[in-house]
Scaffold this motif. Structure first.
Motif, PDB file in Angstrom:
ATOM      1  N   GLY A   1      12.474   5.866   3.862  1.00 39.60           N
ATOM      2  CA  GLY A   1      12.165   7.047   3.071  1.00 39.60           C
ATOM      3  C   GLY A   1      10.998   6.807   2.147  1.00 39.60           C
ATOM      4  O   GLY A   1      10.340   5.768   2.212  1.00 39.60           O
ATOM      5  N   ASP A   2      10.760   7.796   1.294  1.00 32.66           N
ATOM      6  CA  ASP A   2       9.618   7.777   0.386  1.00 32.66           C
ATOM      7  C   ASP A   2       9.955   6.934  -0.842  1.00 32.66           C
ATOM      8  O   ASP A   2      10.917   7.227  -1.565  1.00 32.66           O
ATOM      9  CB  ASP A   2       9.312   9.222  -0.025  1.00 32.66           C
ATOM     10  CG  ASP A   2       8.039   9.334  -0.852  1.00 32.66           C
ATOM     11  OD1 ASP A   2       7.500   8.286  -1.274  1.00 32.66           O
ATOM     12  OD2 ASP A   2       7.601  10.472  -1.070  1.00 32.66           O
ATOM     13  N   CYS A   3       9.157   5.910  -1.089  1.00 37.06           N
ATOM     14  CA  CYS A   3       9.479   5.030  -2.223  1.00 37.06           C
ATOM     15  C   CYS A   3       9.323   5.745  -3.557  1.00 37.06           C
ATOM     16  O   CYS A   3       9.875   5.313  -4.557  1.00 37.06           O
ATOM     17  CB  CYS A   3       8.672   3.739  -2.166  1.00 37.06           C
ATOM     18  SG  CYS A   3       6.907   3.965  -2.250  1.00 37.06           S
ATOM     19  N   LYS A   4       8.610   6.859  -3.560  1.00 36.84           N
ATOM     20  CA  LYS A   4       8.468   7.636  -4.794  1.00 36.84           C
ATOM     21  C   LYS A   4       9.834   8.075  -5.333  1.00 36.84           C
ATOM     22  O   LYS A   4      10.031   8.149  -6.538  1.00 36.84           O
ATOM     23  CB  LYS A   4       7.607   8.865  -4.498  1.00 36.84           C
ATOM     24  CG  LYS A   4       7.413   9.812  -5.653  1.00 36.84           C
ATOM     25  CD  LYS A   4       6.182   9.444  -6.429  1.00 36.84           C
ATOM     26  CE  LYS A   4       5.963  10.399  -7.605  1.00 36.84           C
ATOM     27  NZ  LYS A   4       4.999   9.827  -8.557  1.00 36.84           N
ATOM     28  N   THR A   5      10.753   8.387  -4.433  1.00 40.37           N
ATOM     29  CA  THR A   5      12.086   8.796  -4.890  1.00 40.37           C
ATOM     30  C   THR A   5      13.100   7.658  -4.774  1.00 40.37           C
ATOM     31  O   THR A   5      14.050   7.602  -5.548  1.00 40.37           O
ATOM     32  CB  THR A   5      12.607  10.006  -4.081  1.00 40.37           C
ATOM     33  OG1 THR A   5      12.551   9.665  -2.688  1.00 40.37           O
ATOM     34  CG2 THR A   5      11.764  11.237  -4.328  1.00 40.37           C
TER      35      THR A   5
ATOM     36  N   GLY B   1       3.235   4.118  -8.557  1.00 37.39           N
ATOM     37  CA  GLY B   1       2.949   3.011  -9.477  1.00 37.39           C
ATOM     38  C   GLY B   1       3.890   3.016 -10.683  1.00 37.39           C
ATOM     39  O   GLY B   1       4.462   1.989 -11.042  1.00 37.39           O
ATOM     40  N   ALA B   2       4.044   4.182 -11.286  1.00 39.99           N
ATOM     41  CA  ALA B   2       4.884   4.267 -12.485  1.00 39.99           C
ATOM     42  C   ALA B   2       6.327   3.913 -12.133  1.00 39.99           C
ATOM     43  O   ALA B   2       7.016   3.219 -12.894  1.00 39.99           O
ATOM     44  CB  ALA B   2       4.815   5.679 -13.071  1.00 39.99           C
ATOM     45  N   GLU B   3       6.776   4.354 -10.970  1.00 37.57           N
ATOM     46  CA  GLU B   3       8.160   4.108 -10.561  1.00 37.57           C
ATOM     47  C   GLU B   3       8.390   2.621 -10.307  1.00 37.57           C
ATOM     48  O   GLU B   3       9.423   2.068 -10.686  1.00 37.57           O
ATOM     49  CB  GLU B   3       8.486   4.920  -9.300  1.00 37.57           C
ATOM     50  CG  GLU B   3       8.632   6.433  -9.518  1.00 37.57           C
ATOM     51  CD  GLU B   3       7.308   7.173  -9.690  1.00 37.57           C
ATOM     52  OE1 GLU B   3       6.233   6.537  -9.578  1.00 37.57           O
ATOM     53  OE2 GLU B   3       7.361   8.389  -9.958  1.00 37.57           O
ATOM     54  N   VAL B   4       7.426   1.984  -9.669  1.00 36.07           N
ATOM     55  CA  VAL B   4       7.549   0.549  -9.409  1.00 36.07           C
ATOM     56  C   VAL B   4       7.582  -0.217 -10.732  1.00 36.07           C
ATOM     57  O   VAL B   4       8.394  -1.114 -10.935  1.00 36.07           O
ATOM     58  CB  VAL B   4       6.377   0.061  -8.523  1.00 36.07           C
ATOM     59  CG1 VAL B   4       6.301  -1.459  -8.498  1.00 36.07           C
ATOM     60  CG2 VAL B   4       6.517   0.610  -7.107  1.00 36.07           C
ATOM     61  N   THR B   5       6.693   0.184 -11.632  1.00 29.52           N
ATOM     62  CA  THR B   5       6.622  -0.488 -12.926  1.00 29.52           C
ATOM     63  C   THR B   5       7.927  -0.308 -13.695  1.00 29.52           C
ATOM     64  O   THR B   5       8.433  -1.235 -14.329  1.00 29.52           O
ATOM     65  CB  THR B   5       5.430   0.070 -13.738  1.00 29.52           C
ATOM     66  OG1 THR B   5       4.265   0.010 -12.912  1.00 29.52           O
ATOM     67  CG2 THR B   5       5.204  -0.733 -15.004  1.00 29.52           C
ATOM     68  N   GLU B   6       8.480   0.886 -13.581  1.00 28.31           N
ATOM     69  CA  GLU B   6       9.738   1.145 -14.286  1.00 28.31           C
ATOM     70  C   GLU B   6      10.867   0.269 -13.722  1.00 28.31           C
ATOM     71  O   GLU B   6      11.645  -0.305 -14.473  1.00 28.31           O
ATOM     72  CB  GLU B   6      10.083   2.629 -14.156  1.00 28.31           C
ATOM     73  CG  GLU B   6      11.106   3.072 -15.159  1.00 28.31           C
ATOM     74  CD  GLU B   6      12.215   3.901 -14.536  1.00 28.31           C
ATOM     75  OE1 GLU B   6      12.697   4.794 -15.219  1.00 28.31           O
ATOM     76  OE2 GLU B   6      12.598   3.621 -13.368  1.00 28.31           O
TER      77      GLU B   6
ATOM     78  N   GLY C   1       0.801  -1.214   0.000  1.00 28.02           N
ATOM     79  CA  GLY C   1       0.000   0.000   0.000  1.00 28.02           C
ATOM     80  C   GLY C   1       0.842   1.276   0.000  1.00 28.02           C
ATOM     81  O   GLY C   1       0.382   2.321  -0.465  1.00 28.02           O
ATOM     82  N   GLY C   2       2.058   1.195   0.497  1.00 28.20           N
ATOM     83  CA  GLY C   2       2.927   2.377   0.502  1.00 28.20           C
ATOM     84  C   GLY C   2       3.198   2.894  -0.900  1.00 28.20           C
ATOM     85  O   GLY C   2       3.335   4.100  -1.113  1.00 28.20           O
ATOM     86  N   ALA C   3       3.263   1.978  -1.872  1.00 29.87           N
ATOM     87  CA  ALA C   3       3.505   2.398  -3.250  1.00 29.87           C
ATOM     88  C   ALA C   3       2.287   3.147  -3.798  1.00 29.87           C
ATOM     89  O   ALA C   3       2.420   4.059  -4.612  1.00 29.87           O
ATOM     90  CB  ALA C   3       3.838   1.193  -4.124  1.00 29.87           C
ATOM     91  N   VAL C   4       1.099   2.753  -3.326  1.00 29.99           N
ATOM     92  CA  VAL C   4      -0.120   3.468  -3.734  1.00 29.99           C
ATOM     93  C   VAL C   4      -0.164   4.826  -3.037  1.00 29.99           C
ATOM     94  O   VAL C   4      -0.388   5.861  -3.666  1.00 29.99           O
ATOM     95  CB  VAL C   4      -1.374   2.637  -3.377  1.00 29.99           C
ATOM     96  CG1 VAL C   4      -2.645   3.424  -3.681  1.00 29.99           C
ATOM     97  CG2 VAL C   4      -1.364   1.310  -4.123  1.00 29.99           C
ATOM     98  N   LEU C   5       0.103   4.822  -1.733  1.00 32.58           N
ATOM     99  CA  LEU C   5       0.084   6.065  -0.965  1.00 32.58           C
ATOM    100  C   LEU C   5       1.071   7.076  -1.528  1.00 32.58           C
ATOM    101  O   LEU C   5       0.838   8.276  -1.496  1.00 32.58           O
ATOM    102  CB  LEU C   5       0.418   5.772   0.504  1.00 32.58           C
ATOM    103  CG  LEU C   5      -0.645   4.998   1.273  1.00 32.58           C
ATOM    104  CD1 LEU C   5      -0.066   4.384   2.538  1.00 32.58           C
ATOM    105  CD2 LEU C   5      -1.812   5.917   1.617  1.00 32.58           C
ATOM    106  N   ALA C   6       2.183   6.579  -2.052  1.00 30.42           N
ATOM    107  CA  ALA C   6       3.224   7.459  -2.578  1.00 30.42           C
ATOM    108  C   ALA C   6       2.959   7.814  -4.044  1.00 30.42           C
ATOM    109  O   ALA C   6       3.738   8.552  -4.641  1.00 30.42           O
ATOM    110  CB  ALA C   6       4.583   6.776  -2.450  1.00 30.42           C
TER     111      ALA C   6
END
Ligand SMILES: Cc1cc2nc3c(=O)[nH]c(=O)nc-3n(C[C@H](O)[C@H](O)[C@H](O)COP(=O)(O)OP(=O)(O)OC[C@H]3O[C@@H](n4cnc5c(N)ncnc54)[C@H](O)[C@@H]3O)c2cc1C
Ligand SMILES: Cc1ncc(C[n+]2csc(CCOP(=O)(O)OP(=O)(O)O)c2C)c(N)n1
Lengths: 185, 558
Positions: B316-320, B217-222, B209-214
């Protein structure tokens, strides 16, 4: 393993897990909190909810009127201290936590003992009080109240010495602690 | 300015476009301010509905959901949504009225110590002591709710203080000395993780869920597609990796796919991204992923090594962090072919153990089929808000989520009654996007009053009740683990959901025939306004596969 940035891979066997280890010793946590409504409830509630047992807890003001200090002792054999401090850190009103190393701090507690001391053994009790550099703060015909300050070991030793005379009651504050030297607690 | 008008100014400054709430004595002044504020207010029919609607709004949009309630019973009615939001890390601000200051502590009329009662289930809470503090407090609440690991924040406002006039100055920034969430991952750790991943022969990305909260999705897919890395998601992570996809293993955990669970069981490296090793995922902890080393990326340091010791923690933030990890990983030019044997093994499981069910010979609707039909009828493009039970698991298994924030459900607390109000919130956040509820005949009745809200505000959600006449999930456990001694799980055929829907001002439908199901669902979707469908499904159907209680993942049954 090479320098960061070099192209080598890391063999997985080399990796070690960092665990919330059980240290097996007593820990003294010094927790600086904002002086806001409900802070103590939040801290104690967190412990209750996560099943952490507090051995002693002392709360008082600091040099800054907006802050209070909570000093807490915990058993590191029962709790992953690392998890305790991380959970505490999540409380918005908690400013700082120090897990004070025994060698880097001075910890003191105050205790009062009401001891049976009539004619026969009063002198003996007084002698123990003397040896422990404790203080008699109240005397009646049958009992004395002794006040002892010191580390936990000293207080417990005093207790062992006077218990045989007959302990009427005892009250302890729980330890407070401060870091040695110039380091801030 | 009246303090309550300042409250509205603060909400606007925070970008709030809709709030969910319910008035009462202790928030009368605040409700007066709503009259001229220009903020949309949805009058729910129960404060719990308001709380869940705020959650649904937040989950579907990433913005902070807002709920208002009065003191006492109004406030206690939002405890469940607060606890739910806490478990699922949902950003939410709840503003409750409180009895006037002089009555606090006297058991005054409609007094409840909501501040004390909710302490264990909020990220933070604050009581107003001085009207001048109201603006700052509200901004602090939004800041705390939204940043770091998101969560619910409660602000309790004694009614007398909200009657005050204050000198309102817009608050530019908040200062919270004890609150500084770490967001930037340690570069050295990221490098270490990349090296470990490049050397792994049986890696799995375990995305939560952290990937959704952050919104990562695009970053994980990449990261996943920068090589041929297998991906599984938790119940809360669904959509963070687009399904279906050749690298998608399905959900893991108690009702996850065998493929995902077996892959975890044999993995040599698991990269956890915003996932918290919940017991529904690990099953028997001592036998979870016995061969794996763990990279654990989480914004909350307390999650690292809480249940499973991490070898490479990255806070940290998985977005970065995820893009940094992908870049480091690519720079090592790992040889993709090292994963061939692993994929062969995975493909073997996929072929041998697809998600399946025994379809009926006649026209009876299997619940799994109902979800498949919903997927077909919506082209996978709907927001699906689920309740809790078997239907929730089927909606997780048989609907495929191509993007984050399309799958809205209550995972951590598992709150029956969540689905309908959450869909109201999700629809308000995404006008024009088809929003459906998947519910059960048990769950829907826990907040069915919100049908009236849908009707009044013309919120066009489509509700599909998979009606098995049972508290199905509990019945399943009684069947499997309590010798089929059914104890209080039979709901009968009450109420008549078609009539109920109509009584509330919604369109009611009933589907009983699987052959026309896709068309019937399309018809429901094409009907304007809120539609409630009673989908009669097989009464005793079990959710499989399943990791039984106390069992390890490799011992899945069904
Ligand atoms: C009936 C039922 C059955 C269930 N069965 C299953 C099942 O089979 N499989 C399953 O997976 N679940 C199942 N669940 C759900 C389960 O109970 C948990 O809710 C779920 O597994 C938790 O998901 P998560 O690990 O992704 O964590 P979440 O609860 O989504 O937590 C998110 C994590 O991400 C972190 N985070 C937040 N923001 C960021 C950020 N910006 N960057 C990095 N990290 C961040 C948070 O600190 C937290 O650790 C079931 C629930 C119910 C009700
Ligand atoms: C508020 C609440 N009460 C009880 C439960 C325990 N519970 C979990 S699933 C379930 C049955 C749900 O029944 P229904 O909504 O009809 O869905 P089904 O399992 O039949 O698909 C129950 C009672 C819960 N999760 N939430």
């Amino acid at each position: 393993m090479g320098e960061p940035g070099t192209k080598d891979r890391l063999s997985l066997e080399e990796l070690e897990a960092s665990r919330g280890i059980y240290t097996g010793r007593k820990h003294v946590l010094s927790i600086l909190v904002e002086n806001k409504p409900g802070v103590l409830t939040r801290v104690s509630g967190l412990f209750a909810r996560r099943g952490f047992n507090i051995d002693t807890l002392a709360v008082g003001p600091t040099d800054d009127p907006t802050l209070s200090r909570i000093t807490m002792t915990l058993d590191g054999a029962q709790h992953p201290i690392d998890q305790v401090t991380k959970q505490l850190h999540k409380l918005v009103n908690v400013i700082k936590i120090r897990d004070l190393e025994p060698s880097e701090m001075v910890a003191r507690e105050l205790a009062m003992f009401k001891i049976h001391a009539d004619g026969v053994n009063r002198a003996e009790v007084m002698q123990i009080v003397e040896i422990f550099r404790a203080k008699v703060v109240d005397v009646t015909k049958r009992s004395v109240i002794a006040e002892v300050t010191g580390g936990r070991d000293k207080i417990e030793a005093f207790e062992r010495m006077v218990r045989p005379f007959g302990m009427v009651e005892m009250a302890r504050t729980g330890e407070i602690a401060i870091a040695r030297g110039r380091a801030e607690t | 300015m009246r303090a309550v008008d300042a409250v509205m100014e603060c909400l606007k400054a925070e970008g709030v476009d809709v709030v969910f709430g319910y008035p009462g004595g202790a928030n009368l002044p605040t409700y007066d301010a709503f009259v001229d504020a220009g903020i949309q207010h949805i009058l729910v029919r129960h404060e719990a509905g308001g709380g869940h609607a705020a959650e649904g709004y937040a989950k579907a949009s990433g913005r902070v959901g807002v709920v208002f309630a009065t003191s006492g019973p109004g406030a206690t009615n939002i405890i469940t949504p607060l606890a739910d939001a806490m478990m699922d890390s949902t950003p939410m601000v709840a503003i409750t009225g409180q009895v006037r200051t002089e009555l606090i502590g006297t058991d005054g009329f409609q007094e409840a110590d909501i501040f004390g009662m909710t302490m264990p289930v909020v990220k933070h809470s604050m009581v107003i002591r001085d009207p001048a503090d109201i603006p700052r407090t509200i901004h602090e609440a939004f800041h705390i709710a939204r940043t770091g690991r998101p969560g619910p924040v409660l602000v309790d406002m004694p009614v007398d203080l909200t009657r005050a006039d204050i000198d309102y100055q817009p608050v530019a920034d908040v200062h919270l000395p004890g609150y500084q969430p770490t967001t930037r991952g340690n570069r050295k750790q990221v490098r270490l993780a990349a090296k470990a991943l490049a050397n792994a022969r049986r890696p799995v990305l375990y995305v939560g869920g952290g990937a959704v909260l952050a919104d990562a999705g695009a970053e994980v897919t990449e990261l996943a597609t920068s090589d041929n890395l297998p991906v599984t998601c938790t119940l809360m992570g669904l959509g963070a990796f687009p399904a279906p996809h050749p690298q998608w293993l399905g959900m893991l955990g108690m009702h996850g796919t065998r493929t995902a669970n077996y892959a975890i069981d044999e993995a040599d490296l698991i990269v956890a991204i915003g996932a918290r090793f919940d017991d529904r995922v690990t099953a028997k902890l001592s036998e979870f992923a016995p061969h794996a080393k763990f990279v654990h990326i989480d914004i909350d340091p307390a999650e690292i090594s809480k249940n499973v010791p991490a070898h490479i923690p990255i806070v940290g933030d998985c977005k970065t962090i995820v893009p940094a990890l992908a870049a480091e990983y690519r720079s090592l030019s790992p040889d993709s072919s090292r994963l061939n044997a692993w994929w062969e093994r995975i493909r073997g499981w996929q072929e041998q153990y697809p998600l399946r069910y025994q379809d009926t010979e006649d026209t009876e609707i299997k619940p799994q089929r109902a979800i498949e039909a919903l997927y077909e009828a919506t082209g996978g493009n709907a927001i699906i808000s689920s309740d809790v039970g078997q239907h929730q698991m089927w909606a997780a298994q048989f609907y495929h989520y191509p993007a984050p924030r399309r799958w809205i459900n209550s995972g951590g607390l598992g709150t029956m009654g969540f689905g309908l109000p959450a869909a109201i919130g999700a629809q308000m956040a995404n006008p024009g996007v088809l929003t459906c509820v998947v519910s059960g005949d048990g769950s829907i009745q826990m907040n069915a009053q919100e049908f009236a809200t849908c009707a009044q505000y013309e919120i066009p959600i489509k509700v599909f009740i998979l009606n098995n006449g049972y508290l199905g999930m509990v019945r399943q456990w009684q069947e499997l683990f309590w010798d089929r001694r059914y104890s209080h799980v039979d709901m009968g055929q009450f109420p008549d959901f078609v009539k109920l829907a109509e009584a509330y001002g919604c369109t009611g439908m009933r589907f009983t025939d699987k052959t026309s199901l896709v068309d019937d669902i399309k018809r429901a979707i094409d009907t304007p306004g809120p539609v409630v469908v009673d989908v009669r499904v097989t009464r005793e159907e079990n959710t499989y596969p399943m990791i039984g209680p106390g069992a390890a993942a490799r011992d899945m049954v069904g």
